[in-house]
Design a protein around this motif. Structure first.
Motif, short mmCIF file in Angstrom:
data_model
loop_
_atom_site.label_atom_id
_atom_site.label_comp_id
_atom_site.label_asym_id
_atom_site.label_seq_id
_atom_site.Cartn_x
_atom_site.Cartn_y
_atom_site.Cartn_z
N THR A 1 0.78 -1.17 0.06
CA THR A 1 0.06 0.06 -0.04
C THR A 1 0.99 1.15 0.08
O THR A 1 0.48 2.13 -0.71
N MET A 2 1.92 1.28 0.77
CA MET A 2 2.86 2.28 0.93
C MET A 2 3.72 2.63 -0.51
O MET A 2 3.79 3.75 -1.12
N LEU A 3 4.11 1.42 -1.10
CA LEU A 3 4.61 1.61 -2.43
C LEU A 3 3.39 2.26 -3.46
O LEU A 3 3.96 3.11 -4.23
N ILE A 4 2.30 1.79 -3.36
CA ILE A 4 1.55 2.33 -4.42
C ILE A 4 1.27 3.65 -4.42
O ILE A 4 1.23 4.76 -5.13
N THR B 1 11.33 9.93 2.20
CA THR B 1 10.47 8.85 1.86
C THR B 1 10.88 7.70 2.59
O THR B 1 9.82 6.72 3.31
N GLN B 2 12.13 7.34 2.95
CA GLN B 2 12.32 5.89 3.78
C GLN B 2 11.68 5.98 5.06
O GLN B 2 11.30 4.93 5.45
N LEU C 1 4.35 5.49 -5.39
CA LEU C 1 4.69 5.42 -7.13
C LEU C 1 3.54 6.32 -7.76
O LEU C 1 3.95 6.98 -8.76
N PHE C 2 2.27 6.20 -7.21
CA PHE C 2 1.25 6.88 -8.05
C PHE C 2 0.57 8.19 -7.52
O PHE C 2 -0.25 8.78 -8.22
N TYR C 3 0.62 8.36 -6.31
CA TYR C 3 -0.18 9.56 -5.62
C TYR C 3 0.69 10.50 -5.15
O TYR C 3 0.10 11.77 -5.04
N SER C 4 2.11 10.25 -4.72
CA SER C 4 3.01 11.20 -4.17
C SER C 4 3.77 12.08 -5.45
O SER C 4 4.74 11.58 -5.77
#
Length: 283
Positions: A154-157, A200-201, A160-163
């Motif tokens: 969920t965090m990856l998505i 981000t990490q 990748l796509f919303y931030s």
């Protein structure tokens, strides 16, 4: 040590490009690319050791640039890959055959490749020296165990796509960057590699992201003030050759528009100085 070059097609993905619906928003390069990996001590596959991008600058990247072969680079947490266009493969083999044993991968087996006397007719071009920029952003190079991937999916998505970063603006692209939004995720034969900025990490569980024991941070050098395209040669060599001469390690990622090199944070001042000297000597 004896080295060998091994090339193969990109492995099939669960969702291939042909299965994606046509979209006016998706740009696709007009070439098919093959993966070339370079390993040392390499007649026996289990004994092979991957050779980093800096170490192959003189033996692989520079000769290909001299023969007008355009390359893309993809460094991962585990190893480095060179991508060459399929139509350039005969020239690649001819160029590297004097220094390497060359094999192609067929059904998991390494098959020797013969060298044909071939050239593309473009020897010793004068490559363009592109401007380089070094934002202040600090980056981490990480991996994650595949079985723990669902825990951060969920965090990856979201990343990748919303931030989203601000849209690229040609009018401001040549200005120095104070910071840059960059996130890279690759999954190659079950191995995961991630590059993200240090801020981000902090959004991810620290016990799931794996990095080197020193927790080394990296700084970025971005090559190109305008999108580079795929036909120009010598872009990787512009960075790799001077870093190799200074014995500075680098983590290199080619993208659709720009090329990016990550270098250890403590060495960024020396890297900028070396690249500036190359720019001045090339004028």
């Amino acid at each position: 040590p004896l080295c060998r070059a091994l090339w193969s097609r990109l492995p099939q993905c669960p969702l291939s490009l042909a299965e994606l619906p046509p979209s006016e928003f998706m740009q696709v390069a007009d070439s098919t690319w093959l993966v070339l990996s370079v390993v040392s001590n390499g007649r026996e596959a289990p004994g092979c050791q991957a050779t980093g991008v800096t170490k192959i600058a003189r033996s692989v990247i520079a000769p290909l640039a001299e023969h007008h072969v355009s390359v893309l680079m993809l460094s991962t947490y585990q190893t480095d890959f060179i991508l060459v266009r399929e139509r350039d493969l005969p020239v690649v083999i001819h160029t590297l055959a004097g220094e390497f044993d060359i094999y192609r991968e067929e059904s998991g087996e390494c098959v020797p490749v013969t060298c044909d006397d071939v050239s593309n007719g473009f020897l010793k071009p004068n490559p363009t020296l592109h401007p380089v920029q070094s934002p202040q952003t600090r980056f981490c190079v990480l991996t994650v165990a595949p079985d723990t991937l669902p825990a951060i999916a969920t965090m990856l998505i979201d990343v990748l796509f919303y931030s989203h970063s601000p849209p690229w603006d040609a009018a401001t692209s040549s200005q120095d960057l104070d910071s840059i939004t960059f996130f890279s995720f690759s999954l190659i034969e079950g191995y995961i590699s991630i590059v993200m900025d240090a801020e981000t990490q902090k959004r991810f569980p620290s016990d799931l992201l794996l990095t080197s024991s020193t927790g080394e941070l990296w700084r970025m050098v971005r090559i190109g003030g305008q999108p580079l395209g795929f036909d120009e040669c010598g872009i990787v060599a512009q960075i790799a050759e001077p870093l190799a001469a200074a014995d500075i390690s680098a983590y290199y990622i080619s993208t659709f528009n720009f090329d990016h090199a990550l270098v250890p944070e403590e060495g960024i001042a020396e890297v900028i100085q070396l690249l500036q000297q190359r720019q001045e000597s090339g004028r």
